[in-house]
Scaffold this motif. Structure first.
Motif, short mmCIF file in Angstrom:
data_model
loop_
_atom_site.label_atom_id
_atom_site.label_comp_id
_atom_site.label_asym_id
_atom_site.label_seq_id
_atom_site.Cartn_x
_atom_site.Cartn_y
_atom_site.Cartn_z
N HIS A 1 0.70 -1.07 0.07
CA HIS A 1 0.05 0.02 0.07
C HIS A 1 1.06 1.14 0.01
O HIS A 1 0.35 2.36 -0.48
N ASP B 1 -6.27 -1.07 -0.01
CA ASP B 1 -6.81 0.23 0.65
C ASP B 1 -7.67 -0.64 2.04
O ASP B 1 -7.62 0.16 3.16
N SER B 2 -8.26 -1.76 1.94
CA SER B 2 -9.10 -2.32 2.96
C SER B 2 -8.25 -2.67 4.17
O SER B 2 -7.26 -2.86 4.15
N ASP B 3 -8.77 -2.91 5.37
CA ASP B 3 -8.21 -3.28 6.80
C ASP B 3 -7.50 -4.61 6.18
O ASP B 3 -6.37 -4.83 6.84
N GLN B 4 -8.12 -5.73 5.84
CA GLN B 4 -7.63 -6.85 5.37
C GLN B 4 -6.31 -6.85 4.57
O GLN B 4 -5.27 -7.47 4.67
N ASN B 5 -6.29 -5.77 3.57
CA ASN B 5 -5.17 -5.84 2.67
C ASN B 5 -3.93 -4.57 2.96
O ASN B 5 -3.05 -4.63 2.59
N TRP C 1 -4.81 -11.86 0.68
CA TRP C 1 -5.41 -10.80 -0.13
C TRP C 1 -6.86 -11.05 -0.25
O TRP C 1 -7.06 -12.01 -0.78
N GLU C 2 -7.67 -9.94 -0.19
CA GLU C 2 -9.07 -10.32 -0.45
C GLU C 2 -9.48 -9.44 -1.41
O GLU C 2 -9.17 -8.22 -1.47
N GLY C 3 -10.29 -9.98 -2.47
CA GLY C 3 -10.78 -9.16 -3.60
C GLY C 3 -11.14 -9.93 -4.62
O GLY C 3 -11.23 -10.95 -4.75
#
Length: 365
Positions: free
Chosen positions: A124, A133-137, A152-154
């Motif tokens: 990031h 950008d997400s909390d997970q990533n 990684w989620e998405g």
């Protein structure tokens, strides 16, 4: 004097196994073993993929180019010279996850150039396209992506990361749990083979390098090592992005939705020889030895894996040969096996993966 093959498949020096310090009987037995163990995959690879080998519909939709495969083929190098070759080693074929190792080389070049100063820093920090950008990533590092521990989620290129959750290579094509949306773990705490996440790394590397990975690889690696003009690295019909005002395709790190690296055994042998020589080609350090040492360091969560290179740590992959081997592995099976201590490179195309250890056992005697 250390030998480096000049450009051109016909220009490569060829020597007898005995002249290279190998057993003629062992080499002959290894080649015979390869020829006798053709891959069980059908020759029409699109048919194989659409049949749901990797995942069921609708996630098996092919979105990149495919090519029918050749038969068993390969090259054995000792000291950089060809001591054995069989099949059609000049034929560029799909290589599936061998492409992951080429992504690693591109990341290594970015690291050497200072574009990715710290592999343990969050992606990031450098990539601002929304994918981290997400909390997970947000805490995912480059090393996590390279070691397949990112979680990684998405969704990327129409494929959600869930398609490869619960993936087990040993049960590929038979694992009913694959694709189930298991709970995500903290990044860096779970090893999982996931092509969506690999493709996310390829896109991140493209963003940082500012140009397509094939262009980087051609200029920095494949050109200098004398590779042919027949290799191709594809992405998907929907994986085009704008970078520095140019419309560029983000490539894939595998082929189970099509795309990926299409390359000959001869060109794979050159890439393997570069790894065997610690990134140096005829006096030019194309990629740093420091990065390649990191690439060959075992992941704590899977000691058989480095930075997108497979390892023979504890002889888990190949029980009957040395534990210091570094490998590029692709489904099918496609293999580039490097013994840096012996300056030995073995390229295998379309062999039954279960027969690889037997081949190496015969070669090493």
């Amino acid at each position: 004097m250390t030998y480096f093959p000049p450009a051109g498949d016909d220009a490569w020096e060829r020597v007898s196994p005995a002249a290279a310090g190998l057993s003629a009987d062992g080499v002959a037995a290894a080649v015979a073993h390869a020829k006798a163990h053709d891959s069980p995959w059908v020759y029409n690879l699109q048919e194989h993929l659409e049949a749901g080998h990797f995942e069921p519909p609708p996630w098996n939709e092919i979105i990149g180019p495919t090519r029918g495969r050749g038969g068993p083929a390969g090259v054995i190098l000792s000291g950089g010279r060809i001591v054995a070759e069989w099949g059609m080693p000049w034929r560029p074929d799909m290589t599936f996850s061998v492409a992951k190792s080429f992504i690693s080389l591109c990341v290594g070049l970015a690291h050497d150039d200072g574009l990715i100063p710290d592999l343990d820093a969050p992606v990031h920090d450098l990539v601002k396209d929304g994918g981290f950008d997400s909390d997970q990533n947000a805490t995912i590092t480059w090393r996590m992506l390279l070691q397949l521990t990112s979680e990684w989620e998405g969704e990327l290129w129409g494929k959600p990361d869930t398609v490869d959750r619960n993936r087990e290579l040993a049960t590929e094509g038979r694992n009913k749990a694959k694709g189930e949306a298991r709970p995500l773990q903290t990044p860096g705490t779970l090893w999982e083979y996931n092509d969506v996440r690999v493709n996310r790394l390829a896109l991140a590397a493209l963003r940082v390098l500012g140009q397509g990975l094939p262009a980087v690889l051609a200029a920095r690696i494949m050109g200098p090592i004398g590779a042919s003009a027949t290799w191709e690295w594809h992405g998907y019909k929907n994986s085009w992005v704008t970078v520095n005002g140019q419309y560029v395709q983000s490539v894939s790190g595998g082929g189970h939705w099509g795309g990926g690296m299409f390359i000959s055994a001869y060109d794979l042998a050159r890439a393997g020889l570069l790894i065997a020589r610690n990134g140096n080609w005829d006096g030019r350090q194309l990629i740093s030895e420091t990065y390649l040492e990191q690439a060959a360091a075992p992941c704590a969560l899977n000691p058989s894996y480095g930075l997108m290179f497979w390892l023979n740590t504890s002889r888990i992959q190949y029980p009957d040969v040395p534990n210091h081997l570094v490998m590029m592995h692709g489904a099918g099976a496609n293999r580039v096996i490097v013994d840096r201590q012996r300056d030995l490179v073995v390229v295998l195309r379309w062999i039954d993966g279960q027969a690889t250890n037997g081949l190496l056992k015969r070669l090493y005697g």
